[in-house]
Design a protein around this motif. Structure first.
Motif, mmCIF file in Angstrom:
data_model
loop_
_atom_site.group_PDB
_atom_site.id
_atom_site.type_symbol
_atom_site.label_atom_id
_atom_site.label_comp_id
_atom_site.label_asym_id
_atom_site.label_seq_id
_atom_site.Cartn_x
_atom_site.Cartn_y
_atom_site.Cartn_z
ATOM 1 N N MET A 146 -1.858 -4.940 10.224
ATOM 2 C CA MET A 146 -1.199 -4.117 9.212
ATOM 3 C C MET A 146 0.241 -3.913 9.661
ATOM 4 N N MET A 147 1.145 -4.099 8.700
ATOM 5 C CA MET A 147 2.564 -3.903 8.967
ATOM 6 C C MET A 147 3.052 -2.708 8.162
ATOM 7 N N ARG A 148 3.885 -1.876 8.796
ATOM 8 C CA ARG A 148 4.540 -0.765 8.097
ATOM 9 C C ARG A 148 5.948 -1.223 7.760
ATOM 10 N N PHE A 149 6.337 -1.060 6.510
ATOM 11 C CA PHE A 149 7.684 -1.404 6.068
ATOM 12 C C PHE A 149 8.465 -0.105 5.982
ATOM 13 N N LYS A 150 9.263 0.153 7.017
ATOM 14 C CA LYS A 150 10.101 1.357 7.057
ATOM 15 C C LYS A 150 11.332 1.075 6.202
ATOM 16 N N LEU A 151 11.458 1.810 5.116
ATOM 17 C CA LEU A 151 12.460 1.500 4.092
ATOM 18 C C LEU A 151 13.835 2.042 4.454
ATOM 19 N N LEU A 152 14.832 1.217 4.173
ATOM 20 C CA LEU A 152 16.222 1.600 4.395
ATOM 21 C C LEU A 152 16.897 1.934 3.070
ATOM 22 N N GLN B 278 0.876 -1.170 0.000
ATOM 23 C CA GLN B 278 0.000 0.000 0.000
ATOM 24 C C GLN B 278 0.914 1.221 0.000
ATOM 25 N N LEU B 279 0.995 1.901 -1.129
ATOM 26 C CA LEU B 279 1.939 2.997 -1.288
ATOM 27 C C LEU B 279 1.302 4.341 -0.981
ATOM 28 N N ASP B 280 2.105 5.231 -0.446
ATOM 29 C CA ASP B 280 1.698 6.609 -0.214
ATOM 30 C C ASP B 280 2.646 7.475 -1.021
ATOM 31 N N LYS B 281 2.134 8.155 -2.033
ATOM 32 C CA LYS B 281 2.991 8.931 -2.932
ATOM 33 C C LYS B 281 3.768 10.018 -2.195
ATOM 34 N N ASP B 282 3.308 10.416 -1.016
ATOM 35 C CA ASP B 282 3.996 11.452 -0.252
ATOM 36 C C ASP B 282 4.901 10.898 0.839
ATOM 37 N N ALA B 283 4.998 9.571 0.937
ATOM 38 C CA ALA B 283 5.799 8.957 2.010
ATOM 39 C C ALA B 283 6.691 7.877 1.436
ATOM 40 N N ASN B 284 7.667 8.278 0.660
ATOM 41 C CA ASN B 284 8.534 7.296 0.006
ATOM 42 C C ASN B 284 9.416 6.510 0.973
ATOM 43 N N SER B 285 9.388 6.835 2.253
ATOM 44 C CA SER B 285 10.226 6.106 3.199
ATOM 45 C C SER B 285 9.500 4.935 3.850
ATOM 46 N N ALA B 286 8.277 4.660 3.423
ATOM 47 C CA ALA B 286 7.521 3.542 3.996
ATOM 48 C C ALA B 286 6.408 3.119 3.044
ATOM 49 N N PHE B 287 6.010 1.863 3.181
ATOM 50 C CA PHE B 287 4.743 1.422 2.626
ATOM 51 C C PHE B 287 4.154 0.419 3.584
#
Length: 153
Positions: free
Chosen positions: A111-117, A35-44
Motif C-alpha cells: 500500500m502506498m500513501r500519496f501525500k498531496l502537495l 482510497q479516499l478518506d473524507k477527513d484527510a484531504n492531504s493524502a489518499f
C-alpha cells in the motif's frame, strides 16, 4: 466562483480512478484506484503489488478525469510506503481482495500513501455563450468554458 476543491473531492469520491506515475521516471502512468478518506484531504492511498513501477516512491503525479468529463485534475505529491497495518486494513474490501490470492497476508501486497502537495483543477461548465460558440464553430475563450484553479492540498 464555486468551491472547486470540494468539487474535486466529491468527484473523486464518486469515481476514484486515477492515472499515476513517478515524476522521476520516464515510464508510462498506470491506472489505480485512490482510497479516499473524507477527513484527510492531504493524502489518499493506493493498493498495489511489490515490484510495481511506483514501489520506489518519491515525487509523483496523478491525473484525474471525472466520469462525466466535467472535472479534470493534475495532482502532485509524494508516494511513500504505508506501514500502518490499521490503515492497510481500513480500506480493504472484496474488490481489493480479488487482486491478492492470500488476502491481507499476501507477500506481494503493498500500500502506498500519496501525500498531496498541490493540484491544478479544471471544471467544464460552459455558459450559454460558450455553448453557442461551440455549436457554431466560433472562437471560444477558455474563461467561457469553466473554472481553473491551483490548490494547495
Amino acid at each position: 466562483m464555486s468551491d472547486i476543491r470540494k468539487e474535486m473531492w466529491d468527484s473523486m469520491a464518486d469515481s476514484p480512478y486515477i492515472m499515476i506515475g513517478l515524476e522521476t521516471s520516464y515510464g508510462h502512468f498506470e491506472p489505480m484506484t485512490a482510497q479516499l478518506d473524507k477527513d484527510a484531504n492531504s493524502a489518499f492511498w493506493i493498493y498495489t503489488k511489490k515490484g510495481n513501477r511506483i514501489e520506489a516512491g518519491g515525487t509523483a503525479v496523478a491525473q484525474y478525469m471525472s466520469k462525466n468529463h466535467d472535472l479534470f485534475a493534475c495532482i502532485r505529491g509524494t508516494l511513500v510506503q504505508e506501514i500502518d497495518q490499521t490503515i492497510i486494513e481500513q480500506y480493504w474490501d472484496k474488490h481489493i481482495a480479488a487482486w491478492y490470492s492470500n488476502g491481507l497476508n499476501d507477500p506481494d501486497l503493498l500500500m502506498m500513501r500519496f501525500k498531496l502537495l498541490d493540484a491544478e483543477v479544471w471544471t467544464v461548465e460552459p455558459g450559454l455563450e460558450g455553448k453557442f460558440k461551440l455549436m457554431t464553430g466560433m472562437e471560444v475563450d477558455p474563461d467561457e468554458m469553466g473554472e481553473r484553479a491551483t490548490l494547495n492540498l
